[in-house]
Enzyme design. Structure first.
Site, PDB file in Angstrom:
ATOM      1  N   GLY A 153      60.812 -51.991  -5.105  1.00 32.61           N
ATOM      2  CA  GLY A 153      60.938 -52.934  -6.195  1.00 32.61           C
ATOM      3  C   GLY A 153      60.769 -54.337  -5.680  1.00 32.61           C
TER       4      GLY A 153
ATOM      5  CD  GLN B 263      63.154 -59.490  -4.177  1.00 31.54           C
ATOM      6  OE1 GLN B 263      62.863 -58.670  -5.047  1.00 31.54           O
ATOM      7  NE2 GLN B 263      63.528 -59.141  -2.957  1.00 31.54           N
TER       8      GLN B 263
ATOM      9  CB  CYS C 172      67.659 -56.840  -0.467  1.00 29.68           C
ATOM     10  SG  CYS C 172      66.876 -58.077  -1.526  1.00 29.68           S
ATOM     11  CG  LEU C 173      61.539 -55.860   0.062  1.00 28.47           C
ATOM     12  CD1 LEU C 173      60.255 -55.905  -0.757  1.00 28.47           C
ATOM     13  CD2 LEU C 173      61.314 -55.125   1.377  1.00 28.47           C
TER      14      LEU C 173
ATOM     15  CG  HIS D 293      68.193 -54.075  -5.676  1.00 27.79           C
ATOM     16  ND1 HIS D 293      68.910 -53.954  -4.506  1.00 27.79           N
ATOM     17  CD2 HIS D 293      67.251 -55.030  -5.430  1.00 27.79           C
ATOM     18  CE1 HIS D 293      68.425 -54.800  -3.600  1.00 27.79           C
ATOM     19  NE2 HIS D 293      67.415 -55.457  -4.138  1.00 27.79           N
ATOM     20  CD  GLU D 294      63.804 -54.952  -7.336  1.00 23.67           C
ATOM     21  OE1 GLU D 294      63.537 -56.173  -7.418  1.00 23.67           O
ATOM     22  OE2 GLU D 294      63.979 -54.380  -6.245  1.00 23.67           O
TER      23      GLU D 294
ATOM     24  CG  HIS E  46      66.449 -59.571  -6.871  1.00 23.47           C
ATOM     25  ND1 HIS E  46      66.863 -60.452  -5.896  1.00 23.47           N
ATOM     26  CD2 HIS E  46      66.152 -58.415  -6.225  1.00 23.47           C
ATOM     27  CE1 HIS E  46      66.823 -59.851  -4.709  1.00 23.47           C
ATOM     28  NE2 HIS E  46      66.396 -58.612  -4.886  1.00 23.47           N
TER      29      HIS E  46
END
Length: 215
Positions: free
Chosen positions: A68, A73, A126-127, A168-169, A172
């Site tokens: 995702g 991000q 997480c990225l 999670h997304e 963000h």
């Protein structure tokens, strides 16, 4: 709807990002864009630019790799995210975590609400927080409402790992990182997770590191 003067700066920002070939740069924790000022998407990008931006998110997510990626991000404060999970895991992990393949999806202005009281805790990364993972307790089932890339309504229930990805997304887009919700004592490097805590469920990590799992 956004006025032309509101649209121009974001559109110009996205055009500048897309001027370079290849994956976009993923913003790391500590950048204010991850923490607020994220606008609902209401046409700030023209259709062609929107499509190019979505494709850039997809390419960046695959290259990372991740399952995702949210627009903030990559530095763009719009409520847009993409998700996709081929779920290349063992049967044991699939059963324990409810991780099943998910097709590529575009989520515009998503929100979610829990379905039932169930919660499950697993290591999550997480990225935008590279190199680390921590245990997060999340709803096991959520109802997602959003629009897709064509402006069509999405109203769908997700369970297991897909529900975790959706939460999670979407978080963000509310300025929330998974670390805000994590068990602090569980924070582990990727290397430590691979060497010590690769079990399908984090029971051993909870016992050794001294934190409680839900329920």
């Amino acid at each position: 709807m956004a006025s032309p003067s509101d649209r121009a700066p974001l559109a110009e920002q996205v055009e500048e990002l897309l001027a370079a070939d290849g994956p976009l740069t993923v913003v790391a924790a500590g950048d204010p864009v991850l923490r607020g000022g994220i606008e609902p998407y209401d046409g700030q990008l023209d259709p062609g630019l929107f499509a190019r931006f979505v494709e850039a998110l997809r390419v960046t997510m695959h290259a990372a790799p991740g399952v995702g990626l949210a627009a903030p991000q990559v530095g763009v404060p719009l409520r847009i995210a993409v998700v996709e999970d081929p779920a290349p895991v063992s049967d044991e992990v699939r059963v324990a975590r409810g991780r099943v393949p998910q097709p590529f999806r575009v989520l515009v202005n998503p929100s979610y609400e829990p379905v039932g009281p169930g919660r499950a805790a697993f290591f999550e990364g997480c990225l935008s927080v590279p190199g680390w993972q921590a245990v997060v307790a999340r709803h096991t089932e959520v109802r997602l409402r959003a629009l897709d890339e064509g402006g069509r309504s999405v109203d769908e229930v997700f369970a297991g790992w897909p529900a975790r990805i959706v939460q999670h997304e979407t978080d963000h887009l509310d300025g929330t990182l998974y670390l805000d919700l994590a068990e602090p004592r569980s924070l582990s490097s990727n290397e430590a997770v691979a060497e010590r805590w690769a079990q399908p469920v984090p029971d051993a990590a909870a016992k050794a590191l001294g934190f409680q799992l839900p329920g």
